[in-house]
Scaffold this active site. Structure first.
Site, PDB file in Angstrom:
ATOM      1  N   ASP A   7     -47.145  -9.700  31.759  1.00 20.13           N
ATOM      2  CA  ASP A   7     -47.214  -8.776  32.723  1.00 20.13           C
ATOM      3  C   ASP A   7     -45.922  -8.539  33.277  1.00 20.13           C
ATOM      4  O   ASP A   7     -44.808  -9.416  33.093  1.00 20.13           O
ATOM      5  CB  ASP A   7     -48.066  -9.382  33.954  1.00 20.13           C
ATOM      6  CG  ASP A   7     -48.605  -8.623  34.925  1.00 20.13           C
ATOM      7  OD1 ASP A   7     -48.679  -7.495  34.468  1.00 20.13           O
ATOM      8  OD2 ASP A   7     -49.068  -8.777  35.964  1.00 20.13           O
TER       9      ASP A   7
ATOM     10  N   ASN B 145     -57.506  -0.979  31.717  1.00 22.21           N
ATOM     11  CA  ASN B 145     -56.157  -0.392  31.517  1.00 22.21           C
ATOM     12  C   ASN B 145     -56.119   1.146  31.483  1.00 22.21           C
ATOM     13  O   ASN B 145     -55.117   1.946  31.581  1.00 22.21           O
ATOM     14  CB  ASN B 145     -55.103  -0.930  30.619  1.00 22.21           C
ATOM     15  CG  ASN B 145     -54.482  -2.188  31.038  1.00 22.21           C
ATOM     16  OD1 ASN B 145     -54.225  -3.232  29.995  1.00 22.21           O
ATOM     17  ND2 ASN B 145     -54.348  -2.430  32.445  1.00 22.21           N
TER      18      ASN B 145
HETATM   19  C1  FPP Z   1     -48.780  -5.369  31.792  1.00 20.83           C
HETATM   20  O1  FPP Z   1     -47.586  -4.876  32.596  1.00 20.83           O
HETATM   21  C2  FPP Z   1     -48.485  -4.838  30.462  1.00 20.83           C
HETATM   22  C3  FPP Z   1     -49.311  -4.114  29.789  1.00 20.83           C
HETATM   23  C4  FPP Z   1     -50.491  -3.462  30.460  1.00 20.83           C
HETATM   24  C5  FPP Z   1     -49.113  -3.601  28.311  1.00 20.83           C
HETATM   25  C6  FPP Z   1     -48.706  -4.467  27.637  1.00 20.83           C
HETATM   26  C7  FPP Z   1     -48.062  -3.961  26.398  1.00 20.83           C
HETATM   27  C8  FPP Z   1     -46.798  -4.499  25.826  1.00 20.83           C
HETATM   28  C9  FPP Z   1     -46.295  -5.628  26.155  1.00 20.83           C
HETATM   29  C10 FPP Z   1     -46.117  -3.606  24.860  1.00 20.83           C
HETATM   30  C11 FPP Z   1     -47.121  -3.354  23.477  1.00 20.83           C
HETATM   31  C12 FPP Z   1     -47.533  -4.533  23.080  1.00 20.83           C
HETATM   32  C13 FPP Z   1     -47.576  -4.657  21.512  1.00 20.83           C
HETATM   33  C14 FPP Z   1     -48.469  -6.010  21.183  1.00 20.83           C
HETATM   34  C15 FPP Z   1     -46.914  -3.913  20.689  1.00 20.83           C
HETATM   35  P1  FPP Z   1     -47.725  -3.989  33.827  1.00 20.83           P
HETATM   36  O2  FPP Z   1     -47.396  -2.548  33.366  1.00 20.83           O
HETATM   37  O3  FPP Z   1     -48.898  -4.219  34.409  1.00 20.83           O
HETATM   38  O4  FPP Z   1     -46.622  -4.287  34.594  1.00 20.83           O
HETATM   39  P2  FPP Z   1     -46.460  -4.506  36.321  1.00 20.83           P
HETATM   40  O5  FPP Z   1     -47.496  -5.662  36.786  1.00 20.83           O
HETATM   41  O6  FPP Z   1     -44.968  -4.563  36.680  1.00 20.83           O
HETATM   42  O7  FPP Z   1     -46.787  -3.066  36.814  1.00 20.83           O
END
Ligand code: FPP
Length: 260
Positions: free
Chosen positions: A32, A80
């Site tokens: 996250d 998501n």
């Molecule tokens: C959470 O951060 C992250 C996600 C919803 C996406 C995760 C994706 C990746 C790490 C990239 C792709 C992965 C692979 C396996 C190739 P957030 O967007 O919720 O962050 P925030 O809480 O700061 O808004």
């Protein structure tokens, strides 16, 4: 714990932990904080996901080199889809890139790859890459990486319950024969031991519908560090913290051992 007290040499700490048989076999990570990482730098959220994806690759290599057997990461939840289309499309482009690279390098890196989640709505090219990765994984013997995409713990349990109910309705299964092992065999994670250590970056103290069944006895490590900034050193710190814990699984702790 004294045994693991070398302050400035995480690699030596990990070696001590391995020798003591206290390395987690399975690490799960809620990656996250990509969005916040980008916003802090005045960048679009997708730039955070791109850095998050690079970091995932780096941390997976570190885990594999350490001798971790399973790494499960939460990449995209069933919730998501609520995000803007541009963000979702950007994340799926990263999956595509990652899957292509994995197929090219999997045998050389000697890792296995599995996707946990409902893949039915994915574009055909992504499904083909997932199938190719599964084929290649049959040739490899190293760490298994499980990437959770369109994954939800509740959705996984509903999916498992539906599969058991279907077998019961069609006379292949007696309802009384259903036990925990049978339910586990219908989860996306079938055959994979439960995570020993669950790491969450980004500071939130919640589980967010991740591996609800499997984390029943996992040890938690939550850090304020945002995922793109999570380093090998902090991973070592999390493992060090894990190795020092007394896991009781509902029984008695070490303080009681030897007592009548
Ligand atoms: C959470 O951060 C992250 C996600 C919803 C996406 C995760 C994706 C990746 C790490 C990239 C792709 C992965 C692979 C396996 C190739 P957030 O967007 O919720 O962050 P925030 O809480 O700061 O808004």
């Amino acid at each position: 714990m004294k045994l693991f007290a070398r302050k400035h040499d995480p690699a030596a700490d990990i070696e001590d932990i391995r020798r003591a048989g206290k390395l987690p076999a399975h690490i799960a990570i809620i990656m996250d904080g990509n969005g916040r990482w980008a916003e802090k730098r005045g960048l679009p959220r997708n730039a955070g996901h791109a850095r998050g994806s690079e970091n995932f690759d780096r941390i997976a290599t570190v885990c594999s080199d350490m001798g971790i057997r399973y790494l499960t990461v939460y990449a995209f939840s069933t919730e998501n889809w609520k995000r803007d289309k541009a963000e979702v499309d950007g994340i799926f482009d990263l999956f595509r890139k990652y899957l292509k690279k994995s197929c090219d390098e999997m045998v050389e890196r000697n890792v296995k790859l599995r996707i946990f989640g409902d893949t039915s709505p994915f574009p055909e090219d992504i499904i083909a890459l997932i199938d190719r990765a599964a084929e290649l994984s049959e040739q490899t013997t190293g760490m298994q990486v499980n990437v959770c995409i369109n994954y939800g713990g509740r959705d996984e349990l509903v999916h498992a319950a539906r599969s058991l109910a279907r077998d019961a309705a069609e006379g292949r299964l007696s309802p009384d024969a259903v036990d925990a092992a049978m339910l586990e065999s219908r989860l996306y994670s079938a055959g994979v031991p439960d995570p020993d250590l669950l790491i969450r970056t980004g500071g939130d103290m919640r589980v967010s519908n991740f591996l609800l069944w499997q984390i029943a006895y996992s040890e938690f490590y939550v850090t304020d560090t945002l995922w793109p900034s999570f380093t090998k050193e902090e991973l070592c710190h999390a493992i060090l913290s894990f190795a020092g814990r007394d896991r009781r699984f509902g029984g008695y702790g070490k303080s009681r051992s030897g007592r009548k």
